[in-house]
Scaffold this active site. Structure first.
Site, PDB file in Angstrom:
ATOM      1  CG  ASN A   8      31.169  43.542  15.060  1.00  0.00           C
ATOM      2  OD1 ASN A   8      30.501  43.751  14.059  1.00  0.00           O
ATOM      3  ND2 ASN A   8      30.841  44.011  16.241  1.00  0.00           N
ATOM      4  CB  CYS A   9      28.751  40.225  11.216  1.00  0.00           C
ATOM      5  SG  CYS A   9      27.544  38.997  10.698  1.00  0.00           S
ATOM      6  CG  ASN A  10      30.833  35.200  14.643  1.00  0.00           C
ATOM      7  OD1 ASN A  10      31.931  35.741  14.682  1.00  0.00           O
ATOM      8  ND2 ASN A  10      30.204  34.791  15.731  1.00  0.00           N
TER       9      ASN A  10
END
Length: 116
Positions: A8-10
């Site tokens: 979920n890390c951009n």
């Protein structure tokens, strides 16, 4: 090639998109689910320096008090902290042939390192 990070890390998503667009095959290692070993952290510390492997601008690290942050002042203490708080590892980390080559994501660095 292996890409280490959390899904979920951009920044991890940008790296994955870049790799896919440039048809670079990779395996994804989610260190939220799979964890990370002290040995792997030590390898990364030897490549990038232990202070760079800690994501000091991330929420996980910023939530610590100034005193707690100051206590993470050596590779051993960093390993202990990062194994318990994998979200505090700067990401993504890319390994090629079992050797760490990239930390974080900058398209120009990926271009230079992976399009040789």
């Amino acid at each position: 090639m292996k890409l280490y990070g959390i899904p979920n890390c951009n920044t991890v998503k940008k790296a994955q998109d870049w790799l896919k667009e440039n048809q670079v095959e990779f395996e994804f290692h989610d260190f939220k689910k799979k964890g990370i070993t002290a040995e792997k952290l030590t390898e990364w510390f030897n490549t990038f320096g232990w202070e760079k492997v800690i994501n000091k601008s991330g929420l996980t690290f910023k939530k610590l008090s100034k005193e707690e942050q100051a206590e993470i002042n050596s590779p051993d203490k960093a390993i202990s902290y990062l194994m318990q708080n994998t979200s505090a590892i700067k990401r993504p980390i890319v390994e090629q042939d079992h050797k760490a080559i990239l930390l974080g994501f900058a398209a120009e660095n990926y271009e230079a390192e992976l399009k040789k």
